[in-house]
Design a protein around this motif. Structure first.
Motif, short mmCIF file in Angstrom:
data_model
loop_
_atom_site.label_atom_id
_atom_site.label_comp_id
_atom_site.label_asym_id
_atom_site.label_seq_id
_atom_site.Cartn_x
_atom_site.Cartn_y
_atom_site.Cartn_z
N PHE A 1 -1.41 3.56 -11.51
CA PHE A 1 -1.62 3.92 -10.20
C PHE A 1 -2.53 5.11 -10.08
CE2 PHE A 1 2.10 0.99 -10.12
CZ PHE A 1 1.57 0.17 -9.09
N ARG A 2 -3.33 5.00 -9.31
CA ARG A 2 -4.23 6.42 -9.46
C ARG A 2 -4.11 7.06 -7.82
NH1 ARG A 2 -10.09 3.47 -8.42
NH2 ARG A 2 -9.35 2.19 -6.88
N ARG A 3 -4.20 8.18 -8.13
CA ARG A 3 -3.91 9.15 -6.84
C ARG A 3 -5.12 9.10 -6.15
NH1 ARG A 3 -1.06 15.21 -6.88
NH2 ARG A 3 -1.01 14.94 -4.32
N ASN A 4 -4.75 8.88 -4.90
CA ASN A 4 -6.04 8.97 -3.96
C ASN A 4 -5.41 9.56 -2.40
OD1 ASN A 4 -7.98 8.09 -1.91
ND2 ASN A 4 -8.62 6.28 -2.93
N THR A 5 -6.50 10.28 -1.75
CA THR A 5 -6.02 10.88 -0.68
C THR A 5 -5.76 9.81 0.55
OG1 THR A 5 -8.09 11.40 0.00
CG2 THR A 5 -6.64 13.17 -1.21
N ASP A 6 -6.55 8.71 0.57
CA ASP A 6 -6.51 7.98 1.54
C ASP A 6 -5.39 6.82 1.26
OD1 ASP A 6 -8.65 9.04 2.92
OD2 ASP A 6 -10.03 7.66 1.62
N MET B 1 0.79 -1.25 -0.02
CA MET B 1 0.22 0.01 -0.08
C MET B 1 0.78 1.15 0.01
SD MET B 1 -3.28 -1.20 2.33
CE MET B 1 -2.72 -0.39 3.97
N ARG B 2 1.93 1.22 0.74
CA ARG B 2 2.86 2.56 0.78
C ARG B 2 3.72 2.68 -0.55
NH1 ARG B 2 5.11 2.67 6.99
NH2 ARG B 2 3.25 2.82 7.81
N SER C 1 -3.95 2.81 -4.79
CA SER C 1 -3.80 1.44 -5.16
C SER C 1 -3.75 1.41 -6.57
CB SER C 1 -5.13 0.98 -4.50
OG SER C 1 -6.20 1.38 -5.28
N PRO C 2 -3.47 0.08 -7.26
CA PRO C 2 -3.01 -0.30 -8.43
C PRO C 2 -4.73 -0.38 -9.19
CG PRO C 2 -2.08 -1.91 -7.09
CD PRO C 2 -2.63 -0.99 -6.28
N ILE C 3 -4.63 0.12 -10.21
CA ILE C 3 -5.93 -0.10 -11.10
C ILE C 3 -6.25 -1.30 -11.41
CG2 ILE C 3 -7.27 0.96 -13.09
CD1 ILE C 3 -5.80 3.58 -12.89
N GLY D 1 1.36 6.44 -6.88
CA GLY D 1 0.41 7.26 -7.19
C GLY D 1 0.88 8.95 -7.31
N ARG D 2 1.42 9.14 -6.28
CA ARG D 2 1.89 10.75 -5.90
C ARG D 2 2.92 10.98 -7.17
NH1 ARG D 2 3.03 11.13 0.60
NH2 ARG D 2 0.62 11.11 0.98
N LEU D 3 3.80 10.10 -7.61
CA LEU D 3 4.57 10.35 -8.79
C LEU D 3 3.81 10.09 -10.18
CD1 LEU D 3 7.63 8.25 -7.44
CD2 LEU D 3 7.38 10.52 -7.52
N ARG D 4 2.62 10.00 -10.10
CA ARG D 4 1.69 9.78 -11.34
C ARG D 4 2.46 8.68 -12.20
NH1 ARG D 4 -1.71 14.19 -10.74
NH2 ARG D 4 -0.93 15.94 -9.88
N ILE D 5 2.66 7.70 -11.67
CA ILE D 5 3.16 6.38 -12.55
C ILE D 5 1.79 5.95 -13.15
CG2 ILE D 5 4.42 4.15 -12.46
CD1 ILE D 5 6.08 6.60 -12.02
N PRO D 6 2.09 5.82 -14.46
CA PRO D 6 0.65 5.14 -15.11
C PRO D 6 0.36 3.63 -14.42
CG PRO D 6 2.19 5.67 -16.91
CD PRO D 6 3.13 5.87 -15.39
#
Length: 133
Positions: free
Chosen positions: A123-128, A109-110, A131-133, A116-121
């Motif tokens: 992975f979506r960015r979520n504030t909580d 999860m970490r 997670s992988p799409i 996600g923060r690095l905007r790697i394709p």
């Protein structure tokens, strides 16, 4: 080592660093811890004078290879690594065993959050939790 350097075959316990020094049934014998019958059988084999002397010559030859530099090198490179592995398996409760699934889940999860923060394709960015799409 002292016995081997004197040309005496050794009967040693197959634990710790001893198996690194003795080649079983070549320069001496290795016996499992607590195997009293094993020690007795090795002692009986060494009653044969010719066999004992031949093994003693091989033990002496092996001992001559172990100067201070070689012994220190094995201690540093082999035994130290074994000690670290033993420490980590005890200190971290066998990290990677079936009991540590929750640790792996947290780590996954970490990593997903960072990706996600690095905007790697993928992975979506979520504030909580990312997670992988």
């Amino acid at each position: 080592m002292e016995s081997m350097a004197s040309g005496v075959p050794v009967v040693g316990c197959a634990a710790g660093g001893i198996p690194d020094l003795i080649r079983d049934e070549d320069t001496g014998f290795l016996v499992q811890p607590g195997d009293i019958d094993g020690y007795v059988n090795c002692a009986k084999k060494l009653m044969d004078t010719k066999f004992r002397q031949e093994m003693g010559v091989r033990a002496r030859t092996e001992a001559e290879k172990w100067g201070w530099e070689a012994a220190t090198s094995v201690l540093r490179n082999v035994q130290y690594e074994k000690a670290l592995i033993n420490f980590h398996s005890r200190a971290f409760g066998g990290f990677g065993s079936s009991k540590t699934k929750s640790v792996w889940k947290l780590l996954r999860m970490r990593i997903a959050r960072v990706l996600g923060r690095l905007r790697i394709p993928g992975f979506r960015r979520n504030t909580d939790v990312a997670s992988p799409i």
